[in-house]
Write an enzyme that holds these catalytic residues in place. Structure first.
Site, PDB file in Angstrom:
ATOM      1  N   GLY A   1      -7.340  12.338 -12.891  1.00  0.00           N
ATOM      2  CA  GLY A   1      -8.474  12.193 -12.974  1.00  0.00           C
ATOM      3  C   GLY A   1      -9.208  11.775 -14.406  1.00  0.00           C
ATOM      4  O   GLY A   1      -8.614  10.794 -14.799  1.00  0.00           O
TER       5      GLY A   1
ATOM      6  N   SER B   1      -0.996   9.755 -11.346  1.00  0.00           N
ATOM      7  CA  SER B   1      -2.549   9.181 -11.133  1.00  0.00           C
ATOM      8  C   SER B   1      -2.918   8.649 -12.599  1.00  0.00           C
ATOM      9  O   SER B   1      -2.279   7.916 -13.189  1.00  0.00           O
ATOM     10  CB  SER B   1      -3.359  10.210 -10.733  1.00  0.00           C
ATOM     11  OG  SER B   1      -4.834   9.390 -10.529  1.00  0.00           O
TER      12      SER B   1
ATOM     13  N   ASP C   1       8.610  -0.179  12.784  1.00  0.00           N
ATOM     14  CA  ASP C   1       9.259   0.971  12.767  1.00  0.00           C
ATOM     15  C   ASP C   1      10.796   0.618  12.488  1.00  0.00           C
ATOM     16  O   ASP C   1      11.479   0.984  11.830  1.00  0.00           O
ATOM     17  CB  ASP C   1       9.109   1.874  14.026  1.00  0.00           C
ATOM     18  CG  ASP C   1       9.717   3.056  13.926  1.00  0.00           C
ATOM     19  OD1 ASP C   1      10.728   3.311  13.056  1.00  0.00           O
ATOM     20  OD2 ASP C   1       9.477   3.987  14.963  1.00  0.00           O
TER      21      ASP C   1
ATOM     22  N   ASP D   1      12.064   5.758  14.402  1.00  0.00           N
ATOM     23  CA  ASP D   1      12.124   6.996  14.095  1.00  0.00           C
ATOM     24  C   ASP D   1      10.659   7.335  13.708  1.00  0.00           C
ATOM     25  O   ASP D   1      10.508   8.293  13.011  1.00  0.00           O
ATOM     26  CB  ASP D   1      13.164   7.288  13.063  1.00  0.00           C
ATOM     27  CG  ASP D   1      12.833   6.497  11.707  1.00  0.00           C
ATOM     28  OD1 ASP D   1      11.977   5.578  11.528  1.00  0.00           O
ATOM     29  OD2 ASP D   1      13.460   6.424  10.730  1.00  0.00           O
TER      30      ASP D   1
ATOM     31  N   ARG E   1     -16.401  10.200  -9.879  1.00  0.00           N
ATOM     32  CA  ARG E   1     -15.304   9.305  -9.878  1.00  0.00           C
ATOM     33  C   ARG E   1     -15.514   7.752 -10.316  1.00  0.00           C
ATOM     34  O   ARG E   1     -16.207   7.643 -11.310  1.00  0.00           O
ATOM     35  CB  ARG E   1     -14.808   9.415  -8.595  1.00  0.00           C
ATOM     36  CG  ARG E   1     -13.954  10.599  -8.270  1.00  0.00           C
ATOM     37  CD  ARG E   1     -12.782  10.829  -8.937  1.00  0.00           C
ATOM     38  NE  ARG E   1     -12.040  12.066  -8.618  1.00  0.00           N
ATOM     39  CZ  ARG E   1     -10.795  12.457  -9.192  1.00  0.00           C
ATOM     40  NH1 ARG E   1     -10.245  11.606  -9.802  1.00  0.00           N
ATOM     41  NH2 ARG E   1     -10.338  13.629  -8.627  1.00  0.00           N
TER      42      ARG E   1
ATOM     43  N   ASP F   1      -0.906   4.409  -1.083  1.00  0.00           N
ATOM     44  CA  ASP F   1      -1.889   5.009  -2.226  1.00  0.00           C
ATOM     45  C   ASP F   1      -3.104   3.962  -1.860  1.00  0.00           C
ATOM     46  O   ASP F   1      -3.045   2.820  -2.253  1.00  0.00           O
ATOM     47  CB  ASP F   1      -1.472   4.669  -3.697  1.00  0.00           C
ATOM     48  CG  ASP F   1      -2.108   5.320  -4.648  1.00  0.00           C
ATOM     49  OD1 ASP F   1      -3.421   5.443  -4.552  1.00  0.00           O
ATOM     50  OD2 ASP F   1      -1.541   5.870  -5.738  1.00  0.00           O
TER      51      ASP F   1
ATOM     52  N   HIS G   1      -1.805   9.133  -2.278  1.00  0.00           N
ATOM     53  CA  HIS G   1      -1.831   9.167  -3.910  1.00  0.00           C
ATOM     54  C   HIS G   1      -1.447  10.407  -4.406  1.00  0.00           C
ATOM     55  O   HIS G   1      -1.897  11.448  -4.350  1.00  0.00           O
ATOM     56  CB  HIS G   1      -3.699   9.037  -4.279  1.00  0.00           C
ATOM     57  CG  HIS G   1      -3.685   8.955  -5.770  1.00  0.00           C
ATOM     58  ND1 HIS G   1      -3.375   7.866  -6.522  1.00  0.00           N
ATOM     59  CD2 HIS G   1      -4.525   9.639  -6.514  1.00  0.00           C
ATOM     60  CE1 HIS G   1      -3.771   8.277  -7.751  1.00  0.00           C
ATOM     61  NE2 HIS G   1      -4.184   9.299  -7.573  1.00  0.00           N
TER      62      HIS G   1
END
Length: 590
Positions: A123, A208, A300, A307, A389, A468, A505
């Site tokens: 953060g 992060s 896939d 799977d 943020r 992410d 993330h």
């Protein structure tokens, strides 16, 4: 040597580094030193007396020291240890009048493995998290459990939920890189005071912003660390924040609802002059689940087995097509299709933020089934419109000069009015008191600066979830490619990148996201055993009795504890043609 995608300044450093490496004869394996293994020690004294004995730590005040009994800490059973808290370099800012210091805690196990682990937090920092040393993905173990002495800090400011510390120039620099510079020698001295010797080996890791700290430390302090672990590294964090604001404006064009109020940093609800788009309605959870299903349907089988998992993410980027693989709505949005406008936005966001001239502002993102996860929506919607943020960080930390109105600042209006043509360049700007730009104090130095890390035999592992939503996996690949442009075939001797398919993330998403990256890093650093695959496990229902340790986004069709090999980039996990599809042993990295 041509180094695409980096500046002239970086090219110069790269050329210098290549010359130095050539002179050092780095082409032969014998040219790199082999670091010795750490030697364990123990502390048999009274933890409460530690504070009184630590009087010679420069600029440091120890505020407490105590014994913590063995027990559960951060959801993991942790051994008995000493807890030491303190602060460094306390001062009163001449710019905003606030008091700042670098707050920290250290946890020192009674039975010590001889190693130091700097826990780089995420953060905008601002709070001292429990110094346990998370080691990658979902919780499985910790550095403290393994016997490391672990440090955690607030990176030089005491405001976790607001970005207003960015008004102070020194707090910016402490947050960017200087807290690590100040804390590293202090922590090693403290360890020596407690155990009678300095750590034999030192490691630094985080995810992060903690991953950004890791890459920055590797480039700036490569002579002080033996191993670096960087997860989901937001090493271009100011650029990623700008991309988030650009994304808000994209989502606004297909939002189906509006908001009449917003909240200030203090939580006060304010009526907006006019309603603004509720960007969380741009792509509903049902629509994102549909998109994910279409990605799985198309991709896939690319890893050799059906799977309900996309293991070959690079191949999927070539196979999947938004235009033809997602149904176009002929009527109302009902979750089974996307409108033409939504398809345009989805394509734009994955292609990466651009200014009005079409110049790239940040990296592209891979299409990944993890778009269905709750974390994707949190980052793309809530975090890109909240004061604490991306809007606040851009306005107060990354823009030079910063905004100054901390009372009336609102996240959504700022994001909606953000002009990428005129405001985005300010992350590269300096002005008056602000002598370093955000891209200077936040980003790692050019990859050529990894020569100190390389020359001393230190190693680095980077991992990143391909789903992410805020720090692009593609951007980390670009960083890795820039390292290879400098170190060529020698890159594999000290840096490895591990994609984690489906992971969002740092953790979560339809992924096997439980893994331990420190064990292979230590073995590589201290035993010379280079890692190949790292086995990761899912955390489905029933794998733990602790709710916080369960990943609710593990598909029901999987075995709850399904395992997969994490493969060093650019190899991918490929089915061997036989064997249980829920076991990592049935796959090989190819």
């Amino acid at each position: 040597m041509k180094l695409p995608g980096i500046t002239r300044h970086q090219k110069l450093y790269a050329a210098m580094s290549v010359s130095l490496l050539a002179l050092a004869g780095c082409g032969s394996d014998s040219s790199l030193p082999q670091l010795s293994e750490a030697v364990p020690a123990s502390f048999t004294g009274d933890c409460s007396t530690v504070a009184a004995s630590l009087t010679a730590l420069k600029g440091t005040v120890i505020t407490s020291s105590s014994t913590v009994a063995a027990g559960v800490l951060s959801n993991i059973n942790t051994p008995e240890h000493c807890l030491v808290t303190g602060k460094m370099n306390e001062r009163v800012s001449a710019v905003d009048g606030a008091t700042y210091y670098i707050g920290f805690q250290m946890r020192l196990p009674k039975s010590w493995n001889g190693r130091f682990f700097y826990q780089a937090n995420g953060g905008t920092d601002g709070a001292v998290s429990n110094a346990v040393g998370a080691l990658g993905g979902g919780p499985v173990t910790s550095a403290l459990v393994k016997g490391f002495a672990v440090l955690s800090s607030d990176a030089g400011h005491q405001s976790q939920t607001t970005p207003f510390f960015g008004i102070d120039p020194q707090a910016r620099i402490d947050y960017g890189y200087n807290a690590v510079a100040q804390l590293t020698p202090m922590a090693k001295d403290l360890i020596k005071s407690v155990y009678g010797k300095a750590p034999d080996r030192s490691y630094l890791g985080g995810c992060s912003n903690g991953g950004r700290h890791a890459l920055v430390a590797a480039s700036r302090y490569g002579d002080q660390y033996d191993g670096i672990l960087g997860g989901s590294p937001g090493y271009n964090l100011p650029k990623a924040a700008v991309a988030q604001l650009w994304g808000v404006q994209q989502y606004a064009t297909v939002a189906t609802a509006t908001l009449a109020t917003d909240k200030t940093a203090s939580g006060t609800v304010v009526t907006l002059p006019k309603p603004l788009p509720d960007v969380s309605t741009a792509f509903t959870a049902t629509e994102r689940a549909m998109i994910a299903s279409k990605i799985v349907d198309k991709c896939d089988a690319l890893d050799g087995v059906v799977d309900n998992w996309v293991g070959d993410v690079p191949a999927c980027q070539k196979a999947f097509n938004v235009s033809t693989d997602i149904p176009t709505c002929s009527g109302d949005r009902d979750g089974s299709c996307l409108t033409s406008a939504q398809k345009t936005v989805l394509t734009n966001v994955h292609a990466g933020a651009k200014n009005s001239a079409g110049a790239s502002l940040y990296s592209s993102f891979p299409y990944d089934a993890g778009i269905s996860s709750a974390g994707w929506a949190t980052w793309k919607y809530a975090n890109s419109t909240g004061v604490g943020r991306d809007p606040g960080a851009t306005a107060f930390i990354f823009t030079t000069p910063p905004q100054t109105d901390t009372i009336n600042f609102l996240g959504l209006p700022y994001a909606m009015s953000f002009n990428v043509d005129t405001e985005a360049p300010k992350i590269f700007a300096t002005s008056g008191l602000y002598t370093e730009s955000a891209m200077s104090f936040m980003a790692p130095l050019p990859p050529s600066n990894l020569s100190k890390l390389y020359d001393r035999g230190a190693k680095m592992i980077v991992y990143h979830g391909t789903a992410d939503p805020v720090f692009s996996f593609n951007d980390t690949v670009s960083w890795f490619d820039s390292v290879k442009a400098v170190f060529s075939s020698n890159t594999d001797r000290f840096v490895k990148l591990y994609p984690v398919p489906g992971m969002g993330h740092c953790s979560g998403g339809p992924a096997a996201d439980q893994f331990d990256m420190i064990e292979p890093l230590v073995n590589w650093v201290e035993k010379g055993v280079a890692p190949s695959t790292v086995v990761a496990a899912a955390r489905g229902t029933g794998t733990s009795t602790i709710p916080a340790l369960i990943n609710a986004e593990v598909p029901a069709s999987w075995a709850p504890n399904r395992t997969r090999p994490l493969c060093p980039y650019p190899t991918v996990a490929t089915y061997n043609g036989s064997g249980d599809m829920n076991l990592a042993a049935s796959f090989s990295c190819k």
